[in-house]
Structure formats: structure tokens, C-alpha cells
Design a protein around this motif. Structure first.
Motif, short mmCIF file in Angstrom:
data_model
loop_
_atom_site.label_atom_id
_atom_site.label_comp_id
_atom_site.label_asym_id
_atom_site.label_seq_id
_atom_site.Cartn_x
_atom_site.Cartn_y
_atom_site.Cartn_z
N VAL A 148 0.85 -1.20 0.00
CA VAL A 148 0.00 0.00 0.00
C VAL A 148 0.88 1.24 0.00
O VAL A 148 1.92 1.29 0.67
CB VAL A 148 -0.92 0.01 1.24
N HIS A 149 0.44 2.27 -0.75
CA HIS A 149 1.12 3.56 -0.76
C HIS A 149 0.11 4.64 -0.37
O HIS A 149 -1.00 4.68 -0.90
CB HIS A 149 1.70 3.86 -2.15
N THR A 150 0.53 5.50 0.55
CA THR A 150 -0.39 6.54 1.04
C THR A 150 -0.01 7.95 0.59
O THR A 150 -0.76 8.90 0.88
CB THR A 150 -0.43 6.53 2.59
N ASP A 151 1.11 8.10 -0.12
CA ASP A 151 1.56 9.46 -0.44
C ASP A 151 2.07 9.59 -1.87
O ASP A 151 2.93 10.42 -2.15
CB ASP A 151 2.65 9.90 0.54
N THR A 152 1.55 8.81 -2.78
CA THR A 152 1.96 8.92 -4.18
C THR A 152 1.26 10.13 -4.82
O THR A 152 0.24 10.62 -4.30
CB THR A 152 1.59 7.65 -4.96
N PRO A 153 1.77 10.62 -5.95
CA PRO A 153 1.11 11.76 -6.63
C PRO A 153 -0.36 11.48 -6.94
O PRO A 153 -1.20 12.38 -6.83
CB PRO A 153 1.95 11.93 -7.90
#
Length: 694
Positions: free
Chosen positions: A73-78
Motif C-alpha cells: 500500500v502507498h499513502t503518499d503517491t502523486p
């Protein structure tokens, strides 16, 4: 456990968790409006967007997406940042620019998240939608144009408060939160919905436009409006209590408090006793402390100890009760009692004989509950919500012996009085088998079954049933649970504030005074007795409010309310807690134990402590259990067996809850105009509607 990677951090979370919970476990902040850990998942606001690898290339609402083994999981991608900005832009399309006049200002999730995750401009210039405000009663103020339809309030009222008083109607631009029939919310827990509202659509009407959060001094303490001991925060400005809010305590109240605990704050400011009074020529007249002490001391030292006594009220702290007991013991009087309602509970039978032994948190393990002579919805609303929570989890049966009152969960009504209880004990009722077969059966007996002439026999019957259904089961199981209604009761029983050998109980003292066979009665905040029939007895009232006891008193000694002193209270499960002083008593009023210490010196029987620490040291020596702060429960096995042998004759009188008006149960509540308004609304709503003649 399921292994999930969040922004390069590996975490293990329980199966069935959602992605948002995994992000929290990894220490990553994910914005949200509709999600709340104690409510069902709605997925309305779409603010909690995240990106998931090996999934379709789009942002996912993390609150509604379950975790899978090996998920990344990624919470801060563009993509996530842009998606969150777009959601915030949508939410603000119709939200009014009310921040300078909104009571939520400074504590608003929308403000905080708009700064942290929103854009600095909007691409929309259409007219904002307006929604008519709803009348939700005296406690909740509405500005529905601010609503973002997160439905937290709707889910809370249904899932926690247990009443379907709010709902979402309409679709799209016409959607709005409403009470359907334009009725005010009458749940005893309704005001908690305001805490859940993230945008200021719901605010507290009683303190609207009174203060800003940053102006207030915040003091963490406990509530005494019932015997639950809920964790609260008292916010003050100067000497004045501005508001009372809940604190989180998973073992007791989770994060909820009753409407009475929250909105009784104005009662702490009105009808206060701020100086001593002495009755002269039939009228109470102001006096000095010395004049009051001299008169009371003279009466205490010249009255036959057998013809004087002391009664402690429902809001008294353990320290003042201990000091009062010490004083009357030195005076030679055995007539003391903290059970002003006459409940048949005796510390001689062991501490477990008067505690909620399974603990409040233990309700969530129960699979069968029997309510005997209690209406927990009125006597302990937060505990009632815990029973509802357990019922919603499934496989819970609830039986009721007593009043067939409307609770917030389905119950099986067994009967009204002792005859039904006897049938269950003998196994002649179908519910008896449910109790016997249950792994964690709970029998909750209320004061309505124990505050009767045959209360001791009723308690013995309940103990017999508890022993029967607990036999052969887990040693941690204790089916006997006493639900108290008075915050002071368990602490009073713990220190032994009960009559000595041949001493008179509270009802006996009142009866003797009515027959002019009693000369002096010392009321420590005791207002729930028959003050109109005390005969010619000399009455000393020590308390914080000008209530029933003060109206009858010959001498008034002004004390402190629970927010104005550090005092020990023991909740219904035996959990020892202490209040923290949030302010000072008004005028010349003093903390209660200091009044008794000064009075003892005037009476020639000086108590052996000059500070609160010294008093507590003496109290802990006499009652060591009070030194164990925040520890609940007791070993109930021996107490249950001993109680079951105390059987006696019982009457056929039905059980009835002692709480008739939830909003007016003590002196502080009766001084509150908000509680008076809620009481009147409740009665008006409950009154039968007369159809007009055609």
C-alpha cells in the motif's frame, strides 16, 4: 495475522482488517470523515484514498477495502495526493464559510484536513446548496448546510444508542440528514453524535457561542451522575465549568457518556450554596463559619449518641464519608448509613456481594444475560449500550424480570417479580436452561430489586441462581452482578459507612425522626430521603446545592461539587477512581473533608489528619482496597456461596426501577435548566395524545 507493507513498512494485522487499519498500524496518517473505529463502515466520504500495487490503477477507499497477504500500500503517491485534493474540493463545494461563527471552530476535522490535504483554490463557482436546519431538541444544535453526509450520526444512533432517530433521505443534491417526523432526539446518549460530527453540522446547543476551545482549561476527571465512573474531561474558564466531554476508557465507557453527564454542567453554576446558613425564627439566615460550627458542635456534644446519626448521599466522595464516620465513631454514635434508599447490601458479606463482578468489559463475553429489577437504559445508559454492542455481535439472549421497559435490544420478558425469579431458580422456566447452558451467563440485579423490605432475601435468591449457573464453569465466570445507581454507594460500603451493632439504617433514622425519637440528623449531601417528615430533629446539611436537604436543614455547611475537589469514587464494578479538581467552590464553600476536620476540632474530637494525603493514608489503612486505583472486580466465589444461604421470606410485589426520571436524579441535575427542559420534553412526548373530536 496478515502481513501488509505500507510505504515500505511491514506490519502484521488481524485477518478481516481493512487497509486503513493497516496504515494506522504502520504509523501512517490517513484522512477520513465517515470512518470511525466503533461504527460500521460506510465508505461515504472517499477521503481515505490510497494506492495499492498489483491492483487496478486507481485510488481505493482504504476503510472499505480488506487486507490481503502480501499487499503493498502507498499513502503518499502523486495519484493519492491529487485524488484527495479532488475529494476535498468536492466536499467544500456546498460547505458554507462559517468558520468564524461555527462552534466547531478549532476542533473541526474539516478545517484540519482541508489545510493538510486540500487545494488552495476551487474550480467551482456555482451557488452553494442550502438545507433547512432540523429541530433535534434542547441538546443538539443543527446547521445542516454544513453537512457532508458522512452518516456518522445516523450509524451512531442506530448502532450504539440503539434508537433509529436519525436517517438519510433523498439522493444526490437532495440528500439530507433528518429525524423523519421532525421530533427531537430523546435517547439518553444522543449528544455523543455531536462528538462524531466532523464538520459542525451538529453542535451542542446549551453552550453555543459561549467559548472557543483554546480559551478553556482542560481537566481529566470522572463522572458521578451514575455509578459507572465514566472518564470525562471538564473544560473551565476561570471558575466556571463551560462544558463536559467524554474521554476514552475502553474498560468502562469506551468514548461515550450519557446526556446527563455531559449537559449537567449548567447545574454546577446554579442553586449553589456559597456560605453557611442557620435557621433563625423559622428562616434560614446567613452566618459565619464559626457561628455554624459552634452551633453544630454544641448539638453534637450534647445529644445522646443513640438519638443522632449521619446519612451520606449519592454524590459523596469516600474521603468525606470516611471523615464523617470517624467523627461519629468518636462521638459514640453507631447510626451511620450510605444507603439512603434502604438497599439491602452489607459489606459484612464480602465485597463481591455488592459489585458488578463480571466487570463492564466482561459484558462483551456474555452469551446470556438476565436483568432482575433493573432498567439499565435509565440507570446506566453507557452500560446499556455495551449490552447492545454485545447483542449486535450475535448469539446473545437477554431476559427481563421486572418492568417491561423499552430497552434498545430485543429481550424475553419473563415476569414482574419474585415468583418468576423463583421459577427460574427451580428450573421451571425455559430461560433457566439458557442460563445453565451458557458459557458466560450474567445475572444483573438492580437497586429496584434490592431497595425493598425483602431486598436481602432477593439478593440471596439471585446469588443462589448465580451459584447454580456458574457451577462447573470457568473460574473467571461470575454470574452475580449488582448494578448500582449511586456513584458514592460502593465507596461507602468499602469503608464500612453502614450502621454498627444495634445502629439504625437510613430509613430507620428517618422513621425515628418522624416520630420525634431522633434528635439530630447529619446529612452529607443526602437529598433522596423523605426530608418533609423528619419531625423536630435538628438537621445539619452539608452539600453543594440548595436542594431538598438544604430546604429542611437547621444549619447548612456549603461544600464542593465533584468538579471542585479531589475525591475517591468506586464504580459499580469496584474500580477505584479519583476526581481531579477543575475549579474552586463558590464563595465561602469548602471541600467537604476540610469542613468535617474543622468541625471535629470544635466538637472536641479532633480528627487525626490535617492534609488530604494524611486522610487518605488513614483511609487506605482502614480500607486497603481503596489504594488499588483503577482495578476492578473481586473474588466472588466465596461471597456467592455465602449469600445463597441467607434466604428469607419475600413478597409478591413486582420489581420496579428506582429511576423514574432519568434527567432529575440528583441535586446537581435538578439544578440544571437543560435537564429540566429534557425532562419536560420526555414527559410531553410520553404523554398520550388525545384525538380531537370530529
Amino acid at each position: 495475522m496478515v502481513k501488509v507493507t505500507v510505504d515500505g513498512i511491514d506490519v502484521d494485522v488481524p485477518p478481516g482488517s481493512n487497509v486503513l487499519q493497516a496504515c494506522e498500524a504502520a504509523g501512517k496518517e490517513v484522512p477520513r470523515f465517515c470512518y470511525h473505529e466503533r461504527l460500521s463502515v460506510a465508505g461515504n466520504c472517499r477521503m481515505c484514498l490510497v494506492e495499492i500495487e498489483r491492483a487496478p490503477p486507481k485510488p481505493f477507499a482504504s476503510c472499505a477495502y480488506p487486507v490481503n497477504e502480501g499487499m503493498v500500500v502507498h499513502t503518499d503517491t502523486p495519484m493519492v495526493i491529487k485524488a484527495r485534493q479532488g475529494v476535498m474540493e468536492f466536499l467544500l463545494i456546498n460547505h458554507p464559510l462559517d468558520c468564524p461563527i461555527c462552534d466547531q471552530g478549532g476542533e473541526c476535522d474539516l478545517q484540519d484536513q482541508a489545510v493538510g490535504y486540500g487545494r488552495d483554490t476551487s474550480r467551482y463557482d456555482e451557488n452553494k446548496r442550502a438545507v433547512k436546519d432540523k429541530d433535534l431538541g434542547p441538546l443538539v444544535k443543527t446547521v445542516m448546510t454544513r453537512c457532508i453526509h458522512c452518516t456518522r450520526c445516523v450509524r451512531y444512533m442506530t448502532e450504539v444508542a440503539g434508537v433509529e432517530e436519525l436517517g438519510l433521505i433523498g439522493r444526490g443534491e437532495d440528500a439530507e440528514i433528518t429525524t423523519y417526523l421532525e421530533n427531537g432526539m430523546l435517547s439518553e446518549l444522543s449528544a455523543n453524535a455531536v462528538d462524531l460530527c466532523p464538520v459542525g453540522a451538529l453542535t451542542h446547543r446549551p453552550w453555543a457561542h459561549n467559548a472557543r476551545p483554546w480559551e478553556l482549561k482542560k481537566t481529566e476527571t470522572i463522572d458521578v451522575m451514575d455509578a459507572l465512573g465514566s472518564a470525562i474531561r471538564v473544560d473551565t474558564r476561570g471558575r466556571e465549568v463551560m462544558r463536559i466531554l467524554p474521554r476514552n476508557n475502553d474498560a468502562v465507557n469506551e468514548e461515550w457518556i450519557s446526556d446527563k453527564a455531559r449537559h449537567v454542567a449548567d447545574g454546577l453554576r446554579t442553586q449553589r450554596l456559597d456560605q453557611p446558613y442557620i435557621r433563625r425564627d423559622g428562616r434560614l439566615q446567613p452566618a459565619t463559619w464559626k457561628q455554624a460550627f459552634d452551633l453544630v458542635a454544641q448539638k453534637l456534644t450534647t445529644t445522646d449518641p443513640r438519638r443522632m446519626g449521619a446519612i451520606a448521599g449519592d454524590l459523596a466522595g469516600a474521603e468525606e464519608m470516611f471523615a464523617l464516620k470517624d467523627l461519629f465513631t468518636r462521638l459514640g454514635s453507631k447510626n451511620i448509613d450510605c444507603r439512603q434508599d434502604g438497599v439491602k447490601l452489607d459489606p459484612a458479606h464480602g465485597r463481591a456481594s455488592y459489585l458488578f463482578n463480571a466487570t463492564i468489559d466482561g459484558i462483551e463475553r456474555a452469551d446470556v444475560i438476565l436483568l432482575v429489577g433493573t432498567n439499565p437504559r435509565l440507570e446506566a445508559p453507557v452500560l446499556n449500550a455495551r449490552i447492545l454492542k454485545r447483542w449486535r455481535a450475535g448469539a446473545l439472549k437477554v431476559g427481563v424480570i421486572g418492568e417491561n421497559a423499552p430497552l434498545t435490544y430485543p429481550v424475553e420478558y419473563l415476569g414482574a417479580g419474585p415468583e418468576t425469579l423463583e421459577r427460574v431458580i427451580k428450573g421451571d422456566h425455559a430461560f433457566a436452561k439458557l442460563l445453565t447452558d451458557a458459557k458466560f451467563p450474567l445475572i444483573i440485579v438492580g437497586q429496584g430489586a434490592l431497595a425493598r423490605a425483602d431486598g436481602a432475601a432477593i439478593l440471596a435468591m439471585v446469588a443462589t441462581l448465580a451459584a447454580n449457573v456458574s457451577d462447573g464453569k470457568d473460574s473467571a465466570v461470575c454470574a452475580l452482578n449488582v448494578l448500582h445507581t449511586a456513584a458514592a454507594r460502593v465507596g461507602g460500603l468499602d469503608i464500612g459507612f453502614v450502621p454498627g451493632v444495634n445502629g439504625l439504617s437510613a430509613p430507620a433514622m428517618v422513621e425515628a425522626a418522624g416520630k420525634n425519637a431522633f434528635d439530630l440528623l447529619y446529612l452529607l449531601g443526602a437529598d433522596e430521603i423523605d426530608t418533609e417528615n423528619l419531625g423536630q430533629a435538628f438537621v445539619v446539611y452539608q452539600g453543594s446545592h440548595g436542594d431538598k436537604g438544604a430546604h429542611r436543614a437547621d444549619v447548612i455547611l456549603p461544600g464542593a461539587a465533584y468538579t471542585e475537589k479531589s475525591a475517591t469514587y468506586v464504580n459499580t464494578e469496584g474500580r477505584v477512581q479519583q476526581t481531579v479538581k477543575a475549579g474552586f467552590p463558590p464563595g465561602d464553600a469548602k471541600e467537604d473533608w476540610t469542613i468535617l476536620r474543622a468541625l471535629s476540632a470544635e466538637a472536641g474530637h479532633t480528627l487525626a489528619y490535617d492534609t488530604l494525603a494524611q486522610l487518605r493514608a488513614a483511609m487506605y489503612k482502614a480500607a486497603p482496597v481503596l489504594a488499588r486505583l483503577n482495578v476492578a472486580g473481586a473474588d466472588a466465589s466465596k461471597a456467592v456461596a455465602a449469600l445463597s444461604k441467607l434466604a428469607g421470606p419475600v413478597t409478591s410485589q413486582p420489581f420496579a426501577s428506582p429511576v423514574k426520571d432519568f434527567y432529575l436524579t440528583n441535586a446537581v441535575a435538578r439544578a440544571s435548566s437543560v435537564m429540566a427542559e429534557m425532562s419536560a420534553l420526555k414527559k410531553a412526548t410520553a404523554a398520550p395524545k388525545i384525538k380531537a373530536a370530529e
